[in-house]
Write a protein that holds these residues in place. Sequence first.
Motif, mmCIF file in Angstrom:
data_model
loop_
_atom_site.group_PDB
_atom_site.id
_atom_site.type_symbol
_atom_site.label_atom_id
_atom_site.label_comp_id
_atom_site.label_asym_id
_atom_site.label_seq_id
_atom_site.Cartn_x
_atom_site.Cartn_y
_atom_site.Cartn_z
ATOM 1 N N GLN A 91 4.332 5.373 2.203
ATOM 2 C CA GLN A 91 3.277 4.602 2.559
ATOM 3 C C GLN A 91 2.036 5.211 2.561
ATOM 4 O O GLN A 91 1.976 6.250 3.160
ATOM 5 C CB GLN A 91 3.389 3.884 3.966
ATOM 6 C CG GLN A 91 4.671 3.038 3.873
ATOM 7 C CD GLN A 91 4.863 1.733 2.958
ATOM 8 O OE1 GLN A 91 3.590 1.133 2.909
ATOM 9 N NE2 GLN A 91 5.888 1.515 2.526
ATOM 10 N N LEU A 92 0.920 4.725 2.084
ATOM 11 C CA LEU A 92 -0.348 5.457 1.885
ATOM 12 C C LEU A 92 -0.667 6.053 3.420
ATOM 13 O O LEU A 92 -1.426 6.945 3.534
ATOM 14 C CB LEU A 92 -1.272 4.731 1.020
ATOM 15 C CG LEU A 92 -1.348 5.006 -0.418
ATOM 16 C CD1 LEU A 92 -2.061 4.330 -1.178
ATOM 17 C CD2 LEU A 92 -1.646 6.410 -0.779
ATOM 18 N N MET A 151 0.726 -1.194 0.129
ATOM 19 C CA MET A 151 -0.111 0.035 0.119
ATOM 20 C C MET A 151 0.898 1.295 -0.206
ATOM 21 O O MET A 151 1.044 2.042 0.912
ATOM 22 C CB MET A 151 -0.863 0.097 1.300
ATOM 23 C CG MET A 151 -1.899 -0.991 1.140
ATOM 24 S SD MET A 151 -3.084 -0.808 0.061
ATOM 25 C CE MET A 151 -4.137 0.410 0.515
ATOM 26 N N SER A 152 1.594 1.397 -1.192
ATOM 27 C CA SER A 152 2.718 2.544 -1.154
ATOM 28 C C SER A 152 2.513 3.165 -2.459
ATOM 29 O O SER A 152 2.232 2.785 -3.426
ATOM 30 C CB SER A 152 3.951 2.027 -1.024
ATOM 31 O OG SER A 152 4.249 1.260 -1.712
ATOM 32 N N THR A 177 -2.722 2.735 -4.337
ATOM 33 C CA THR A 177 -1.539 2.096 -4.068
ATOM 34 C C THR A 177 -0.866 1.804 -5.539
ATOM 35 O O THR A 177 -1.653 1.595 -6.583
ATOM 36 C CB THR A 177 -1.636 0.653 -3.255
ATOM 37 O OG1 THR A 177 -0.498 0.115 -3.209
ATOM 38 C CG2 THR A 177 -2.480 -0.295 -4.478
ATOM 39 N N LYS A 178 0.533 2.038 -5.591
ATOM 40 C CA LYS A 178 1.315 1.783 -6.714
ATOM 41 C C LYS A 178 1.166 2.862 -7.907
ATOM 42 O O LYS A 178 1.974 3.070 -8.655
ATOM 43 C CB LYS A 178 1.016 0.642 -7.647
ATOM 44 C CG LYS A 178 1.277 -0.652 -6.986
ATOM 45 C CD LYS A 178 1.170 -2.024 -7.747
ATOM 46 C CE LYS A 178 1.543 -3.224 -7.049
ATOM 47 N NZ LYS A 178 1.257 -4.283 -7.911
#
Lengths: 289, 289, 98, 98
Positions: free
Chosen positions: D24-25, D1-2, D85-86
């Motif tokens: 990181q989110l 989740m980043s 994410t991504k």
Amino acid sequence: EEQFDPSFKLDEFSRYGRQMLLPEIGFSGQKAFKQTSVVVIGAGGLGCPALQYLTAAGIGHIGIVDGDVVDSSNLHRQVIHSTSRKGLPKVYSARQFCQDLNPNVKVTCFYENVSVENIFDIIRNFDVVLDCTDNQMTRYLLSDACVLSGKPLVSASAVQLEGQLLVYNFENGPCYRCMFPQPTPAASLMSCSSAGVFGPIVGVIGVMQALETLKLILRIHKAGDVEPFQPTMLLFNGFRTPQWKSVRIRGRQASCTACGPSARLSKEFMQKQANEYLSMCGDNSGATL
Amino acid sequence: EEQFDPSFKLDEFSRYGRQMLLPEIGFSGQKAFKQTSVVVIGAGGLGCPALQYLTAAGIGHIGIVDGDVVDSSNLHRQVIHSTSRKGLPKVYSARQFCQDLNPNVKVTCFYENVSVENIFDIIRNFDVVLDCTDNQMTRYLLSDACVLSGKPLVSASAVQLEGQLLVYNFENGPCYRCMFPQPTPAASLMSCSSAGVFGPIVGVIGVMQALETLKLILRIHKAGDVEPFQPTMLLFNGFRTPQWKSVRIRGRQASCTACGPSARLSKEFMQKQANEYLSMCGDNSGATL
Amino acid sequence: MSIRVELCGGLDLLFNKQKELTVQLTDIGQNATVGDLIQYMTNKIEDESKCELFVMDGSVRPGIIILVNDQDWELLDKEDYVLETKDNVVFVSTLHDH
Amino acid sequence: MSIRVELCGGLDLLFNKQKELTVQLTDIGQNATVGDLIQYMTNKIEDESKCELFVMDGSVRPGIIILVNDQDWELLDKEDYVLETKDNVVFVSTLHDH
Ligand SMILES: [Zn+2]
Ligand SMILES: [Zn+2]
């Protein structure tokens, strides 16, 4: 090391000042450029811009190898030659340009095409080799000679609207035979013969070739704080979107007949068994290199 | 249309033959190059390679605008000038180079810096404008003048190891004020002043600028079978992997003060209310353009 | 369930000048590999006499390399690499003038 | 989740010369937007006097544009775009010499 160096003249400080400001270059990088010799094989569409930017950056000694003369039909892409120098060997035309751009650079001309006979003598006195030629046989010859002589090879090609750029035989990276163990069959080569080429396409690849050469020199002289070398192939198509693709490629191949642990190529084989060697380079015509 | 054209001389057929072979260019593309006029603002690090490849490709009429003279400290990146031409205005040095590369091209020199006073007269006689300058005020000025004069603007910049390239004011694409409605504050500009620049970085961007100009000309003259124009920003960092990024950008903005439906900019405003206009271009110094 | 195929270095000429195509994985076969894709692409070449410009001895002809998701296929399993949906496969011919 | 954040056009100088970082989110907050990311990045600038080189009036300063997954944020929801994410977010400063 960053102190005053009496071997640098005032003109050099003024000329290179704005690039020495870059932390990635600095005075030590500029000295590395000056202490390095580079030979450019081919003073055509790729060689012209490559020579221009290598000369401007202050490479100490530049070799130029080409057996052709300046022709009007080349001037749409061979942009350091000129209309008034038509008929002059390209090596002398290129030297004239380079020496007026930067008289601090020593230029050596080889007015000949490369062959199994002369290639080892030509590259012996240079640290880095640029392949700015346009045919498969020469590409194998340059790669093999660079492997046997332990020199990195910055290799580029451009046809129509596309270009490709690779650094061969450097650190863990492949040689040309690692990438292309078998020559392209003659029939397939014919399919793109006389395909035409657009000046700015070759131009942009030639400048990139100079850039990769200069980066490689900074790396050679400055090991430690640079990123590790990753063998990469750069692909370009000027008329597509996106235009550029950067691709991770294989490293040195154990199976390679040129650079692998059980390689069978040698200078003696190349010169004494020229016919057999030529067939390893895709020559089906009986032509000499 | 692809037939014999008496306005083409034998030298032109021989000179451009290898690029006319390309289906994307052909004889109609070559005629388009010849019938088009291009003005290059700035004969420095970007302008040099751009001029080289525009000249070589056979643009009919090229304008060169620059108020500076050739200086030794520029020669690491301004690669069509030369040591023997130090002190000569860059426009005349560049013309000398271009005319020897391709005498078929008409070259017009403007030995002056661009200003609100002269810019409209300079660009009036040209079809396409290249921004090869290096400061924000000039970028706004060129973009605004191109919007008001209905000319596409091929704009490039390069600092340190990075470069950027955009085509402004073409078809549905944005102008510079659409992308950057507010000028960068002076304090932020200072942070990269005297940052240095590496020759092959500017070089590669300048060649790409020529390429995009030539593609734009092919499109202008050959609508129909070409891909639709997609506003794109090209980003380059020569020392990173991957080096290139191609990004889709916004189209023309309805809110734009220069090209939007309720735009308030006019030639008269720019010239008569110069101080107010300059502040819209990020000038906080009271300097004139 | 499709992949994107690109053709570079003049190989588009073998495929009606298409530089890019979308291929359904199901059209290639179950658990399709790069080897299967080579076969599938060869079948797409209309002029059979031109197949030798693309394949030789059961793989791509010398001078062509394949890139999967911006990586040399030599770093993967070459012909045995099993294709996944959204993979990007590029066939590149080395550029020569003559 | 980043997400991946890149800094171009000299902006790396504000972040200890980092040209690329993974964020990181969850460190940005729930349903983090690009606006939240701008705030998060501003907090990372060690020399507070340099914040004005990055933000102004609640958004990035004039001359900076943001690219999300190779698209101009103007084509998305600008500050309101919700990060996934991504995602690849690039902060670019326009290049000027002086
Ligand atoms: Zn090898
Ligand atoms: Zn606008």
